[in-house]
Scaffold this motif. Structure first.
Motif, PDB file in Angstrom:
ATOM      1  N   VAL A  34      16.846 -15.496  90.722  1.00 36.45           N
ATOM      2  CA  VAL A  34      16.151 -17.362  90.845  1.00 36.45           C
ATOM      3  C   VAL A  34      16.964 -17.730  91.976  1.00 36.45           C
ATOM      4  N   LEU A  35      16.122 -18.426  92.713  1.00 36.77           N
ATOM      5  CA  LEU A  35      16.641 -19.185  93.850  1.00 36.77           C
ATOM      6  C   LEU A  35      16.246 -20.827  93.426  1.00 36.77           C
ATOM      7  N   PRO A  36      17.623 -21.701  94.289  1.00 36.54           N
ATOM      8  CA  PRO A  36      17.743 -22.821  94.051  1.00 36.54           C
ATOM      9  C   PRO A  36      16.422 -24.029  95.203  1.00 36.54           C
ATOM     10  N   ILE A  37      15.564 -23.238  94.876  1.00 32.73           N
ATOM     11  CA  ILE A  37      13.785 -24.118  96.028  1.00 32.73           C
ATOM     12  C   ILE A  37      13.518 -24.762  94.820  1.00 32.73           C
ATOM     13  N   LEU A  38      12.678 -25.461  95.496  1.00 29.99           N
ATOM     14  CA  LEU A  38      11.504 -26.423  94.968  1.00 29.99           C
ATOM     15  C   LEU A  38      10.833 -26.421  94.522  1.00 29.99           C
ATOM     16  N   ASP A  41       8.566 -26.797  88.180  1.00 31.62           N
ATOM     17  CA  ASP A  41       8.418 -26.347  87.422  1.00 31.62           C
ATOM     18  C   ASP A  41       8.487 -24.724  87.889  1.00 31.62           C
ATOM     19  N   LEU A  42       9.710 -24.340  86.314  1.00 29.70           N
ATOM     20  CA  LEU A  42      10.375 -22.927  86.415  1.00 29.70           C
ATOM     21  C   LEU A  42       9.788 -21.937  85.507  1.00 29.70           C
ATOM     22  N   PRO A  43       8.453 -22.728  84.670  1.00 29.95           N
ATOM     23  CA  PRO A  43       8.535 -21.612  84.259  1.00 29.95           C
ATOM     24  C   PRO A  43       6.989 -20.662  84.833  1.00 29.95           C
ATOM     25  N   TYR A  92       9.219 -15.067  89.901  1.00 31.93           N
ATOM     26  CA  TYR A  92       9.982 -14.500  89.375  1.00 31.93           C
ATOM     27  C   TYR A  92      10.348 -14.151  88.321  1.00 31.93           C
ATOM     28  N   MET A  93       9.845 -16.035  87.833  1.00 38.19           N
ATOM     29  CA  MET A  93      10.175 -16.163  86.268  1.00 38.19           C
ATOM     30  C   MET A  93       9.774 -14.972  85.289  1.00 38.19           C
ATOM     31  N   GLN A  94       8.482 -15.339  85.646  1.00 35.38           N
ATOM     32  CA  GLN A  94       6.957 -14.805  84.928  1.00 35.38           C
ATOM     33  C   GLN A  94       7.673 -12.980  84.934  1.00 35.38           C
ATOM     34  N   GLU A  95       7.278 -12.172  86.597  1.00 34.15           N
ATOM     35  CA  GLU A  95       7.217 -11.035  86.257  1.00 34.15           C
ATOM     36  C   GLU A  95       8.602 -10.209  86.194  1.00 34.15           C
ATOM     37  N   VAL A  96       9.663 -10.674  86.169  1.00 33.29           N
ATOM     38  CA  VAL A  96      11.187 -10.406  86.131  1.00 33.29           C
ATOM     39  C   VAL A  96      12.447 -10.128  85.413  1.00 33.29           C
ATOM     40  N   TYR A  97      12.663 -12.137  85.657  1.00 34.49           N
ATOM     41  CA  TYR A  97      13.444 -12.610  85.135  1.00 34.49           C
ATOM     42  C   TYR A  97      13.868 -12.058  83.736  1.00 34.49           C
ATOM     43  N   VAL A  98      12.395 -12.565  82.303  1.00 33.02           N
ATOM     44  CA  VAL A  98      12.870 -12.926  80.730  1.00 33.02           C
ATOM     45  C   VAL A  98      12.364 -11.908  80.943  1.00 33.02           C
ATOM     46  N   ARG A  99      11.452 -10.621  81.449  1.00 29.33           N
ATOM     47  CA  ARG A  99      11.071  -9.478  80.536  1.00 29.33           C
ATOM     48  C   ARG A  99      12.094  -8.441  80.402  1.00 29.33           C
ATOM     49  N   LEU A 159       7.155 -15.369  66.577  1.00 26.36           N
ATOM     50  CA  LEU A 159       6.860 -13.228  66.570  1.00 26.36           C
ATOM     51  C   LEU A 159       7.989 -13.256  67.940  1.00 26.36           C
ATOM     52  N   PHE A 160       8.177 -13.879  67.954  1.00 29.31           N
ATOM     53  CA  PHE A 160       9.547 -13.193  69.611  1.00 29.31           C
ATOM     54  C   PHE A 160       9.698 -12.738  70.385  1.00 29.31           C
ATOM     55  N   SER A 161       8.371 -13.177  71.123  1.00 25.18           N
ATOM     56  CA  SER A 161       7.516 -12.352  72.074  1.00 25.18           C
ATOM     57  C   SER A 161       7.861 -13.387  73.382  1.00 25.18           C
ATOM     58  N   ASN A 162       7.976 -14.653  73.025  1.00 26.51           N
ATOM     59  CA  ASN A 162       7.957 -15.391  73.824  1.00 26.51           C
ATOM     60  C   ASN A 162       8.663 -15.414  75.101  1.00 26.51           C
ATOM     61  N   ASN A 163       8.629 -14.372  75.597  1.00 32.38           N
ATOM     62  CA  ASN A 163       9.450 -14.283  77.462  1.00 32.38           C
ATOM     63  C   ASN A 163       8.445 -13.173  77.937  1.00 32.38           C
ATOM     64  N   TYR A 164       7.557 -12.798  77.324  1.00 34.37           N
ATOM     65  CA  TYR A 164       6.009 -13.023  77.735  1.00 34.37           C
ATOM     66  C   TYR A 164       4.760 -13.734  77.741  1.00 34.37           C
ATOM     67  N   GLY A 165       4.914 -14.183  78.835  1.00 34.02           N
ATOM     68  CA  GLY A 165       3.884 -15.874  78.361  1.00 34.02           C
ATOM     69  C   GLY A 165       2.490 -15.296  79.078  1.00 34.02           C
ATOM     70  N   ASP A 166       1.614 -15.844  79.296  1.00 34.39           N
ATOM     71  CA  ASP A 166      -0.028 -15.460  79.290  1.00 34.39           C
ATOM     72  C   ASP A 166       0.327 -16.400  80.942  1.00 34.39           C
ATOM     73  N   HIS A 167      -1.264 -15.951  81.745  1.00 37.74           N
ATOM     74  CA  HIS A 167      -1.909 -16.265  82.444  1.00 37.74           C
ATOM     75  C   HIS A 167      -1.504 -17.888  82.929  1.00 37.74           C
ATOM     76  N   ASN A 168      -1.506 -18.414  82.068  1.00 33.93           N
ATOM     77  CA  ASN A 168      -0.862 -20.121  82.360  1.00 33.93           C
ATOM     78  C   ASN A 168       0.088 -20.858  81.829  1.00 33.93           C
ATOM     79  N   HIS A 169       0.861 -19.489  81.829  1.00 35.98           N
ATOM     80  CA  HIS A 169       2.630 -19.867  82.168  1.00 35.98           C
ATOM     81  C   HIS A 169       2.951 -20.830  80.692  1.00 35.98           C
ATOM     82  N   GLN A 170       2.367 -20.410  79.697  1.00 35.82           N
ATOM     83  CA  GLN A 170       2.415 -21.190  77.817  1.00 35.82           C
ATOM     84  C   GLN A 170       3.907 -20.653  77.727  1.00 35.82           C
ATOM     85  N   TYR A 171       5.295 -20.633  78.109  1.00 38.12           N
ATOM     86  CA  TYR A 171       5.905 -20.529  77.658  1.00 38.12           C
ATOM     87  C   TYR A 171       6.990 -21.741  76.617  1.00 38.12           C
ATOM     88  N   CYS A 172       6.811 -21.679  75.381  1.00 34.48           N
ATOM     89  CA  CYS A 172       7.401 -22.736  74.686  1.00 34.48           C
ATOM     90  C   CYS A 172       8.512 -22.340  74.815  1.00 34.48           C
TER      91      CYS A 172
END
Length: 321
Positions: free
Chosen positions: A112-116, A121-123, A127-134, A40-53
């Motif tokens: 996005v910082l290169p921190i551990l 687990d980037l997804p 920051y990835m969930q709330e900023v980067y991909v939206r 559905l081209f909505s994969n930039n909005y994951g759920d609370h379980n970080h289900q970013y395929c």
């Protein structure tokens, strides 16, 4: 969707290792749970379980969503220019204001910082969930593309040309601006500098605008400038061929990385040679796989679409003649 299907079904059966379940198994589980978002081209909005395929496909969802937004906008620009320009200006202002407020209020980093946490687990990165991909935080470059297209349409039938001196100076300044946009993030995290949330939010809001505007300017210079042999180099046919494979390479490059990490049984040396060796292999694998996908899927689909729509266009021209 073929790559998503591969991740959800076959990938888990292709190897094993002490890190297999925590790397490959994790990605497989996410694709099995969230594949429908990619459909559905909505994969930039994951759920609370970080289900970013297939996280790297986030920008395909953003491109599709912005395409749907820009369709009525372009229609308004063609039919009611004053209304289209007002809507375009309003959307652009929002596309800068929204990421500023999201980063400022949410106290996010500027990038996005290169921190551990991000490397492991980037997804699951906040920051990835709330900023980067939206999409609302990624709209500005697309709107700049619309402005660049308006400029091209405005001047394409004129004899407007930029002389060689101004073209070369503009090209250097635009590329310097693009590189400078990335380097401007350094003071935000330099040792000894006090972190400013307002500056982080300002950088997050303006850096995509400046970076996209610089590259849109390069495209306009290629169209209306006098770059001579430099234009021939930048528009060289092999570069155009690689350009057609770039998205496919981006889509599959994590496949080899995840597989290799999952099957790893010894610690790798962290030296320059190993880095260059793995980067070269990653690039060759990614573009070779992308070329195969292009031959099997994209090229036949484009040819079929051209045949179908070409026949319809020819039929309409025949009826009106």
């Amino acid at each position: 969707m073929l790559v998503v299907w591969f991740h959800a079904t076959l990938l888990q059966r292709l190897g094993s290792g002490p890190l297999w379940h925590s790397t490959v198994g994790r990605d497989v589980a996410r694709c099995r749970a969230g594949w429908w978002r990619n459909l559905l081209f909505s994969n930039n909005y994951g759920d609370h379980n970080h289900q970013y395929c297939l996280l790297v496909s986030w920008h395909l969802a953003v491109d599709t969503q912005m395409f749907l937004v820009c369709l009525p906008l372009v229609y308004a620009l063609c039919r009611r220019p004053w209304l289209g320009r007002a809507v375009l200006a309003s959307l652009f202002a929002l596309s800068v204001l929204v990421p500023f407020l999201v980063v400022w209020i949410g106290r996010h980093d500027a990038l996005v910082l290169p921190i551990l946490e991000n490397i492991e687990d980037l997804p699951s990165s906040r920051y990835m969930q709330e900023v980067y991909v939206r999409t609302e935080n990624r709209a500005a470059p697309h709107l700049i593309g619309v402005v660049a297209a308006l400029v091209m349409v405005r001047f394409r039938q004129s004899h407007f040309r930029i002389n060689k001196a101004w073209s070369l100076a503009g090209l250097v300044l635009l590329k310097a601006a693009a590189v400078g946009t990335m380097l401007c993030a350094y003071p935000l995290y330099a040792p000894g500098w006090e972190r400013s949330q307002a500056l982080a939010a300002l950088y997050a809001a303006l850096s995509p605008v400046l970076f996209a505007a610089a590259h849109a300017g390069v495209v306009l210079l290629l169209c209306f400038g006098s770059l001579g042999n430099l234009k021939k180099i930048l528009t060289w046919r092999p570069f155009r061929i690689l350009g057609k494979l770039t998205y496919g390479a981006n889509l599959v490059h994590t496949l080899a990385q995840v597989y290799y990490k999952g099957t790893l049984r010894v610690q790798l040396p962290t030296d320059v040679f190993t880095f260059l060796w793995m980067a070269a292999g990653d690039a060759v694998f990614s573009f070779a796989t992308s070329f195969l996908l292009w031959l099997l899927l994209e090229a036949p689909a484009r040819a079929l679409g051209g045949l179908v729509f070409g026949q319809r266009a020819a039929s309409r021209r025949h009826k009106t003649s």
